[in-house]
Design an enzyme around this catalytic site. Structure first.
Site, short mmCIF file in Angstrom:
data_model
loop_
_atom_site.label_atom_id
_atom_site.label_comp_id
_atom_site.label_asym_id
_atom_site.label_seq_id
_atom_site.Cartn_x
_atom_site.Cartn_y
_atom_site.Cartn_z
CE LYS A 81 -81.56 15.33 -89.88
NZ LYS A 81 -81.64 15.90 -88.64
C1 E4P Z 1 -83.41 18.36 -88.01
O1 E4P Z 1 -83.85 17.05 -88.56
C2 E4P Z 1 -81.91 18.54 -86.72
O2 E4P Z 1 -82.08 17.32 -86.54
C3 E4P Z 1 -82.51 19.73 -85.30
O3 E4P Z 1 -83.97 19.91 -85.56
C4 E4P Z 1 -81.65 20.44 -85.99
O4 E4P Z 1 -82.00 21.52 -84.52
P1 E4P Z 1 -81.34 22.62 -83.71
O5 E4P Z 1 -81.18 23.65 -85.11
O6 E4P Z 1 -81.84 23.04 -83.01
O7 E4P Z 1 -79.72 21.65 -83.52
#
Ligand code: E4P
Length: 212
Positions: A81
């Site tokens: 990522k």
């Molecule tokens: C995506 O891969 C992220 O881990 C996640 O969806 C972030 O979500 P949040 O806005 O609830 O932190």
């Protein structure tokens, strides 16, 4: 639509492993676990047979590439990522050319999603919940990205992230998103409906009148 779980928690993943096609983690989710990052990712890869996103922390291209090269060998399902920055997209290009799959995260515009696809990202993660939190239209962004990708047949998969409630999950399916990554709590809620519970209680009550 593929269904990923958005958590780094082993118990949550273990419970939902029968259902999900992959896992996404992020630094905030990993920090909650109070365990070494590599151990968490290695364990998740034994629980789910699908892509497991592990995020880099460095902000410079060479730092991201170096971290990616440490994380990718943990398991063939590890997807790196990378945050949506110019340095990040350089890293995506390098990693793609070396056969390492990436998930470009923190995407908030269709231009960002297009650039990620141009650089060869396997997944792009628009954060619909964070956009909606600010009064924006998260699902509208998914529609825009889909339209751009269709024009050019980009192979990058659109991974709907930052899902806050079951309606987000349904909207991701209605729009035809490739993947939705869903927190454990939202996944549990999506199974439920009060009329299902009521229906079960009534059937069981009526069943008491059936002669045995
Ligand atoms: C995506 O891969 C992220 O881990 C996640 O969806 C972030 O979500 P949040 O806005 O609830 O932190």
């Amino acid at each position: 639509m593929k269904l990923f779980i958005d958590t780094a928690n082993g118990s949550e993943i273990r419970e939902m492993a029968w259902l999900v096609d992959g896992v996404t983690t992020n630094p905030s989710l990993v920090a909650k676990e109070k365990r070494p990052f590599r151990d968490i990712i290695a364990e998740i890869c034994t629980l789910v047979d699908g892509p497991v996103s592990a995020e880099v922390i460095g902000l410079e291209t060479d730092e991201m590439v170096a971290e990616a090269k440490e994380l990718a060998p943990i398991h063939e399902n590890v997807v790196i990522k990378i945050p949506m920055t110019e340095a990040g997209m350089k890293a995506v290009k390098i990693l793609t050319s070396e056969g390492i799959r990436t998930n470009v995260t923190l995407v908030f515009s269709a231009n960002q999603a297009m650039l990620a696809a141009k650089c060869g990202a396997a997944y792009v993660s628009p954060f619909v919940g964070r956009i909606d939190d600010m009064g924006g239209d998260g699902m509208g962004l998914i529609a825009e990205i889909q339209e751009c990708y269709q024009h050019y047949a980009f192979p990058t998969e659109i991974l709907v992230a930052s899902i806050r409630h079951p309606r987000h999950l349904l909207d991701a399916a209605l729009i035809g998103a490739d993947v939705a990554t869903v927190p454990y709590g939202v996944l549990k809620k999506a199974f439920n409906h009060p009329l299902t519970d009521l229906g079960i209680s009534r059937f069981l009550k009526d069943w008491e009148g059936v002669p045995r």
